[in-house]
Scaffold this active site. Structure first.
Site, PDB file in Angstrom:
ATOM      1  N   LYS A 251      -4.815  10.152   2.940  1.00  0.00           N
ATOM      2  CA  LYS A 251      -5.488   9.313   3.939  1.00  0.00           C
ATOM      3  C   LYS A 251      -6.530  10.078   4.738  1.00  0.00           C
ATOM      4  O   LYS A 251      -6.300  11.233   5.118  1.00  0.00           O
ATOM      5  CB  LYS A 251      -4.409   8.724   4.861  1.00  0.00           C
ATOM      6  CG  LYS A 251      -4.896   7.820   5.949  1.00  0.00           C
ATOM      7  CD  LYS A 251      -5.780   6.691   5.459  1.00  0.00           C
ATOM      8  CE  LYS A 251      -5.136   5.770   4.451  1.00  0.00           C
ATOM      9  NZ  LYS A 251      -6.094   4.879   3.748  1.00  0.00           N
TER      10      LYS A 251
ATOM     11  N   ARG B  83       0.857  -1.187   0.000  1.00  0.00           N
ATOM     12  CA  ARG B  83       0.000   0.000   0.000  1.00  0.00           C
ATOM     13  C   ARG B  83       0.893   1.237   0.000  1.00  0.00           C
ATOM     14  O   ARG B  83       2.113   1.145   0.106  1.00  0.00           O
ATOM     15  CB  ARG B  83      -1.034  -0.008   1.144  1.00  0.00           C
ATOM     16  CG  ARG B  83      -0.649  -0.682   2.433  1.00  0.00           C
ATOM     17  CD  ARG B  83       0.256   0.052   3.357  1.00  0.00           C
ATOM     18  NE  ARG B  83       0.063   1.469   3.431  1.00  0.00           N
ATOM     19  CZ  ARG B  83       1.035   2.333   3.641  1.00  0.00           C
ATOM     20  NH1 ARG B  83       2.300   1.912   3.815  1.00  0.00           N
ATOM     21  NH2 ARG B  83       0.802   3.618   3.696  1.00  0.00           N
TER      22      ARG B  83
ATOM     23  N   ARG C 259      -7.489  -0.312  -6.910  1.00  0.00           N
ATOM     24  CA  ARG C 259      -7.768   0.807  -6.001  1.00  0.00           C
ATOM     25  C   ARG C 259      -7.935   2.066  -6.857  1.00  0.00           C
ATOM     26  O   ARG C 259      -7.142   2.292  -7.762  1.00  0.00           O
ATOM     27  CB  ARG C 259      -6.632   0.996  -4.975  1.00  0.00           C
ATOM     28  CG  ARG C 259      -6.489  -0.214  -4.036  1.00  0.00           C
ATOM     29  CD  ARG C 259      -5.589   0.085  -2.854  1.00  0.00           C
ATOM     30  NE  ARG C 259      -6.238   0.969  -1.877  1.00  0.00           N
ATOM     31  CZ  ARG C 259      -5.603   1.483  -0.825  1.00  0.00           C
ATOM     32  NH1 ARG C 259      -4.315   1.242  -0.625  1.00  0.00           N
ATOM     33  NH2 ARG C 259      -6.250   2.259   0.029  1.00  0.00           N
TER      34      ARG C 259
ATOM     35  N   ASP D 279      -2.050  10.878  -2.109  1.00  0.00           N
ATOM     36  CA  ASP D 279      -2.414   9.833  -3.080  1.00  0.00           C
ATOM     37  C   ASP D 279      -2.664  10.433  -4.450  1.00  0.00           C
ATOM     38  O   ASP D 279      -2.533   9.757  -5.468  1.00  0.00           O
ATOM     39  CB  ASP D 279      -3.627   9.050  -2.590  1.00  0.00           C
ATOM     40  CG  ASP D 279      -3.168   8.066  -1.537  1.00  0.00           C
ATOM     41  OD1 ASP D 279      -2.999   8.480  -0.379  1.00  0.00           O
ATOM     42  OD2 ASP D 279      -2.897   6.895  -1.894  1.00  0.00           O
TER      43      ASP D 279
HETATM   44  O1  MRU Z   1      -4.607   3.209   2.155  1.00  0.00           O
HETATM   45  P1  MRU Z   1      -3.119   3.390   2.067  1.00  0.00           P
HETATM   46  O2  MRU Z   1      -2.382   2.811   3.236  1.00  0.00           O
HETATM   47  O3  MRU Z   1      -2.561   2.936   0.734  1.00  0.00           O
HETATM   48  O4  MRU Z   1      -2.935   4.968   2.131  1.00  0.00           O
HETATM   49  C1  MRU Z   1      -1.658   5.518   1.968  1.00  0.00           C
HETATM   50  C2  MRU Z   1      -1.616   6.987   2.127  1.00  0.00           C
HETATM   51  O5  MRU Z   1      -2.627   7.635   2.300  1.00  0.00           O
HETATM   52  C3  MRU Z   1      -0.287   7.650   1.999  1.00  0.00           C
HETATM   53  O6  MRU Z   1      -0.240   8.821   2.764  1.00  0.00           O
HETATM   54  C4  MRU Z   1      -0.054   8.033   0.523  1.00  0.00           C
HETATM   55  O7  MRU Z   1      -0.253   6.935  -0.303  1.00  0.00           O
HETATM   56  C5  MRU Z   1       1.295   8.593   0.316  1.00  0.00           C
HETATM   57  S1  MRU Z   1       2.486   7.347   0.547  1.00  0.00           S
HETATM   58  C6  MRU Z   1       4.017   7.854   0.210  1.00  0.00           C
END
Ligand code: MRU
Length: 351
Positions: A255, A54, A96, A244
């Site tokens: 997040k 992830r 995703r 993201d």
């Molecule tokens: O649901 P996840 O664990 O994939 O979410 C990850 C995040 O929100 C991170 O902050 C984002 O991907 C940046 S990672 C360098």
């Protein structure tokens, strides 16, 4: 700017080894360090869906190797890449919806595939493997650069509030938000981290603390609801999160809980930085409200490790991400430089 010497990393989320993708199963951390050896693209898709791998950059690179595995599978059964590879792309694209790195990496793989035309299938598979390996190397390099740009923003003695895991585990190496911390530490600054636990899946509690403890970077865990309190008490001096997807106008999707931190940071006069490589910037999306937000299963909120936390029959919301308007972002720390609030058109120039 001088290069910071990063310490040898103690953590690696993914690697390509003997024609398989090896993933550190992040759902098992911190209790167990278990590696998944994926020899088929469906295993990679399943690992992305259930968050075994992830974090936006790691998802993109894992999916790129998923394409290589799909191509290898087709070749091994004597199938036709031309007609069968699109289904592999489709399966990986559907894992995703929010992190744009997934689509960016798959688009790069698709371009390499298309450029191969009707060449020998084995040559096409080699070209795909070379591109996935390039994406792997580029991600580590981007994060290293981003960390070096960001380190200049941190003063000695700062305590940085972060959410989720935007560290080495979310990328090929170094991380994004945590690359900034790592680079500042490598330059001799004393930096500590405060990690929000990040309900419901606890990436902050399970992963950020795990990787920082390994590198002996001081970290304190808080529940998400303590963020306002730690700001009010002056226990943190800046917020740094990953992203993201960043829209063309500087809006950020990250997040769930990130928006709350941005509002709180504004209230307390603290800088709110977002660290993201250009593979996370989506200039085709004019503003953040148009970025698709992944909705995950209600059970992730209602239960923890199979144990019910709330009464049977209760409804739960589970958006995995939220959207932070650009006006709340002090600066975006990218691998091509720092873009400050109000200079968002610079994103187009740097791209
Ligand atoms: O649901 P996840 O664990 O994939 O979410 C990850 C995040 O929100 C991170 O902050 C984002 O991907 C940046 S990672 C360098």
């Amino acid at each position: 700017m001088g290069k910071a010497e990063f310490p040898v990393l103690q953590v690696s989320a993914l690697r390509w080894e003997n024609g398989s993708l090896v993933l550190l199963d992040q759902t098992r951390l911190p209790e167990e360090e278990v590696y998944l050896v994926c020899g088929e693209h469906r295993q990679v898709a399943a690992a992305i869906r259930r968050l075994a791998v992830r974090g936006a950059p790691a998802i993109g690179v894992a999916a790129a190797f998923g394409v290589v595995l799909g191509a290898q599978e087709i070749l091994a059964r004597g199938g036709d890449l031309q007609t069968e590879l699109p289904a592999v792309f489709q399966e990986l694209r559907s894992t995703r919806p929010t992190a744009v790195n997934l689509f960016w990496a798959l688009d790069r793989m698709a371009r390499v595939w298309q450029a191969q035309g009707r060449k020998e299938p084995a040559a096409t598979v080699s070209a795909l493997e070379a591109e996935a390996s390039r994406l792997f190397r580029e991600d580590a390099e981007s994060n290293r650069r981003l960390g070096e740009f960001g380190a200049a923003l941190l003063a000695n003695g700062m305590n940085i509030l972060t959410i989720c895991n935007a560290g080495a585990l979310a990328t090929v190496a170094y991380g994004t938000a945590l690359a900034v911390v790592r680079a500042a530490v490598a330059r001799g600054k004393k930096i500590a981290v405060t990690a929000c636990e990040t309900r419901p899946l606890l990436q902050g509690a399970r992963l950020t603390t795990w990787e920082l403890l390994r590198e002996r970077i001081p970290v304190t865990l808080i529940t998400d609801s303590m963020a306002g309190f730690v700001m009010q008490r002056g226990l943190v001096q800046a917020v740094i999160t990953g992203a993201d997807r960043v829209a063309a106008n500087g809006d950020v999707v990250n997040k769930i809980g990130t928006y709350t931190l941005a509002v709180l940071a504004r209230q307390h006069g603290l800088p709110f930085y977002v660290a993201a490589p250009f593979s996370t910037v989506d200039l085709a999306i004019p503003e953040g409200s148009r970025i698709p937000i992944e909705e995950r299963a209600e059970d992730e909120v209602i239960c923890w490790q199979g144990r019910r936390l709330a009464p049977t029959g209760v409804k739960a919301l589970n958006p995995a991400f939220d959207f932070t308007p650009a006006r709340l972002v002090t600066a975006l720390i990218t691998d091509r430089g720092i873009v400050r609030n109000g200079e968002w058109e610079k994103l187009q120039q740097l791209a």
